[in-house]
Motif scaffolding. Structure first.
Motif, PDB file in Angstrom:
ATOM      1  N   THR A 174       4.349  10.259   9.549  1.00  0.00           N
ATOM      2  CA  THR A 174       3.635   9.653  10.089  1.00  0.00           C
ATOM      3  C   THR A 174       4.248   9.377  11.807  1.00  0.00           C
ATOM      4  O   THR A 174       3.489   9.671  12.605  1.00  0.00           O
ATOM      5  CB  THR A 174       3.262   8.196   9.645  1.00  0.00           C
ATOM      6  N   PHE A 222      -2.739   2.476   8.203  1.00  0.00           N
ATOM      7  CA  PHE A 222      -3.719   3.304   7.600  1.00  0.00           C
ATOM      8  C   PHE A 222      -4.794   2.454   7.068  1.00  0.00           C
ATOM      9  O   PHE A 222      -4.249   1.557   6.107  1.00  0.00           O
ATOM     10  CB  PHE A 222      -3.312   4.441   6.591  1.00  0.00           C
ATOM     11  N   ALA A 234       2.314   2.091   7.388  1.00  0.00           N
ATOM     12  CA  ALA A 234       3.326   3.225   7.140  1.00  0.00           C
ATOM     13  C   ALA A 234       4.378   3.257   8.430  1.00  0.00           C
ATOM     14  O   ALA A 234       5.375   3.762   8.004  1.00  0.00           O
ATOM     15  CB  ALA A 234       2.566   4.722   7.360  1.00  0.00           C
ATOM     16  N   LYS A 246       8.416   9.029   7.804  1.00  0.00           N
ATOM     17  CA  LYS A 246       8.929   9.992   8.982  1.00  0.00           C
ATOM     18  C   LYS A 246       7.839  10.989   9.225  1.00  0.00           C
ATOM     19  O   LYS A 246       7.673  10.802  10.483  1.00  0.00           O
ATOM     20  CB  LYS A 246       9.670  10.687   7.910  1.00  0.00           C
ATOM     21  N   ASN A 293      11.292   9.137   0.284  1.00  0.00           N
ATOM     22  CA  ASN A 293       9.797   9.368   0.263  1.00  0.00           C
ATOM     23  C   ASN A 293       8.755   8.355   0.723  1.00  0.00           C
ATOM     24  O   ASN A 293       9.094   7.201   0.260  1.00  0.00           O
ATOM     25  CB  ASN A 293       9.410   9.978  -1.342  1.00  0.00           C
TER      26      ASN A 293
HETATM   27  N1  LIG Z   1      -3.516   9.656   5.984  1.00  0.00           N
HETATM   28  C1  LIG Z   1      -2.897   8.464   5.402  1.00  0.00           C
HETATM   29  N2  LIG Z   1      -3.739   7.606   4.916  1.00  0.00           N
HETATM   30  C2  LIG Z   1      -3.369   6.636   4.229  1.00  0.00           C
HETATM   31  N3  LIG Z   1      -2.131   6.352   3.874  1.00  0.00           N
HETATM   32  C3  LIG Z   1      -1.101   7.471   4.427  1.00  0.00           C
HETATM   33  C4  LIG Z   1      -1.545   8.509   5.236  1.00  0.00           C
HETATM   34  N4  LIG Z   1      -0.524   9.334   5.448  1.00  0.00           N
HETATM   35  C5  LIG Z   1       0.577   8.529   4.839  1.00  0.00           C
HETATM   36  N5  LIG Z   1       0.198   7.675   4.250  1.00  0.00           N
HETATM   37  C6  LIG Z   1       1.036   6.595   3.546  1.00  0.00           C
HETATM   38  O1  LIG Z   1       2.109   6.188   4.619  1.00  0.00           O
HETATM   39  C7  LIG Z   1       3.340   6.152   4.142  1.00  0.00           C
HETATM   40  C8  LIG Z   1       4.196   6.819   4.791  1.00  0.00           C
HETATM   41  O2  LIG Z   1       4.114   8.295   4.811  1.00  0.00           O
HETATM   42  P1  LIG Z   1       4.538   9.420   5.375  1.00  0.00           P
HETATM   43  O3  LIG Z   1       4.748   9.169   6.902  1.00  0.00           O
HETATM   44  O4  LIG Z   1       4.083  10.685   4.943  1.00  0.00           O
HETATM   45  O5  LIG Z   1       6.210   9.181   4.639  1.00  0.00           O
HETATM   46  P2  LIG Z   1       7.378  10.087   4.662  1.00  0.00           P
HETATM   47  O6  LIG Z   1       6.985  11.250   5.551  1.00  0.00           O
HETATM   48  O7  LIG Z   1       8.571   9.634   5.221  1.00  0.00           O
HETATM   49  O8  LIG Z   1       7.671  10.647   3.255  1.00  0.00           O
HETATM   50  C9  LIG Z   1       3.230   6.309   2.535  1.00  0.00           C
HETATM   51  O9  LIG Z   1       3.041   5.287   1.719  1.00  0.00           O
HETATM   52  C10 LIG Z   1       1.734   7.372   2.609  1.00  0.00           C
HETATM   53  O10 LIG Z   1       1.346   7.337   1.255  1.00  0.00           O
END
Ligand SMILES: Nc1ncnc2c1ncn2[C@@H]1O[C@H](COP(=O)(O)OP(=O)(O)O)[C@@H](O)[C@H]1O
Ligand SMILES: [Mg+2]
Length: 343
Positions: A65, A13, A39, A63, A59
């Motif tokens: 993503t 990202f 990510a 996942k 967390n």
């Molecule tokens: N749209 C986005 N823009 C920037 N960072 C993102 C975005 N979506 C997720 N992240 C970051 O990517 C990482 C993985 O997020 P995510 O896949 O939601 O994790 P999980 O579902 O395992 O909790 C985290 O550090 C999150 O903050």
């Protein structure tokens, strides 16, 4: 061919960082600065038709993503995904017919219209034949107890009702694959149990492929045979749930109810260097032991020397405890364990 094939998948990202205020906004026009977040970091795995896979991690592990890339919502930065012969982010509409997705954090249903109307719209969008629609509606209504709120709009539903409605909506078109991203988050236990039972049957009886991310590790014991653990965007483990248990969850607890109190038995267990008396309440005892050190039969024989058994039960540790330790780096998974998974 594998149903889902993921190779060297990465999502980086890139977010513009703005300084606050007007000066910041003006400055932003000239000097963009970015913050990067890796990510998902070069992950590879494949999933066969009919598998039920738990995709777990702490967390922020990556996942959601991953799930968003699999469903076609997000485009990967690099790497490749093929799902049932399609590239999800390039062929979103066709891919949508093969898959269903439920996101625990957000409903896919229209907010203001009755659930039953949402279902009817989905039927049209996905061109679900009327007989299939009817059969599924009957089944889902019964298994998920939808009848009591079918005429209410999404906004009036409790979280548990909404989740059941979302699950049904995602499955109306009989997808080959269902992605479930934290489907039991925030639900009370009775609803969780209902949803687990439903997903399990879907996999067993319809052969639907399940990809489940969850914080609730009890979900996975119920539903999945295979476990993929991700942390900081990297896969830590991909293999059988049983192999993890066999290696790291060797403790067993023997709970027994005796006809009469047996103080001598309690004393012997307390003195024993390799057994732990977990609990004693009158005629009830709980004894903890290492299953590689003793067999359940040996424990049983010992107890029988001192008292008459009315009832007994043996508990395994919950996978929950094991995986927590893995996240915390207290356990190290090795290649041998990964290799123990042979399909
Ligand atoms: N749209 C986005 N823009 C920037 N960072 C993102 C975005 N979506 C997720 N992240 C970051 O990517 C990482 C993985 O997020 P995510 O896949 O939601 O994790 P999980 O579902 O395992 O909790 C985290 O550090 C999150 O903050
Ligand atoms: Mg998530």
């Amino acid at each position: 061919m594998k149903l889902i094939q993921v190779e060297e998948l990465t999502k980086n990202f890139r977010q513009a960082v703005k300084s606050p205020g007007l000066a910041g906004a003006v400055k932003h026009l000239f000097t963009q600065s970015y913050r990067e977040k890796l990510a998902v970091d070069r992950i590879s795995f494949s999933i066969e038709e009919g598998e039920a896979v738990a995709y777990v991690g702490p967390n922020g592990a990556g996942k959601s993503t991953t799930i968003k890339m699999l469903t076609g919502i997000l485009t990967p930065t690099t790497g490749s995904i093929v799902v049932d012969g399609l590239v999800p982010y390039q062929q979103r509409t066709r891919n949508a017919k093969t898959i269903g997705a439920v996101f625990g954090q957000r409903s896919q249903l229209w907010y203001d219209i009755p659930i039953i109307e949402s279902f009817s719209l989905i039927k049209d969008i996905y061109e679900v034949p009327s007989d299939v629609y009817k059969r599924n509606m009957d089944r889902f209504t019964e298994m998920l107890g939808l009848a009591e709120f079918l005429n209410l709009p999404t906004r009036k539903l409790s979280l548990g009702q909404r989740m059941r409605a979302d699950l049904a909506a995602a499955l109306l078109h009989n997808p080959k694959i269902i992605y479930l991203d934290e489907p039991t988050i925030g639900l009370d236990i009775s609803v969780k149990v209902k949803i687990r039972q439903f997903i399990k049957e879907l996999n067993k009886e319809q052969g639907t492929t399940i990809v489940l991310t969850t914080h609730d590790l009890e979900d996975i014991e119920d539903i999945c045979r295979r476990l993929i653990i991700i942390d900081h965007g990297r896969i830590l483990y991909d293999g059988s749930l049983q192999a993890v248990k066999d290696s790291f969850a060797r403790e067993r607890t023997f709970h027994v109810q005796l006809k009469e109190e047996a103080p001598q038995l309690a004393h012997i267990i307390r003195q024993h260097p390799e057994m732990i008396l977990e609990e004693q309440q009158g005629r009830q005892l709980s004894i903890r032991f290492d299953r590689l050190r003793f067999t359940a039969g040996e424990i049983l024989a010992l107890v029988m020397q001192y008292g008459e058994i009315i009832d007994f039960r043996i508990d395994e540790p919950r996978i929950e405890q094991v995986i927590r330790k893995l996240y915390d780096g207290e356990l190290e998974l090795n290649q041998q364990l990964m290799g123990a998974y042979n399909r």
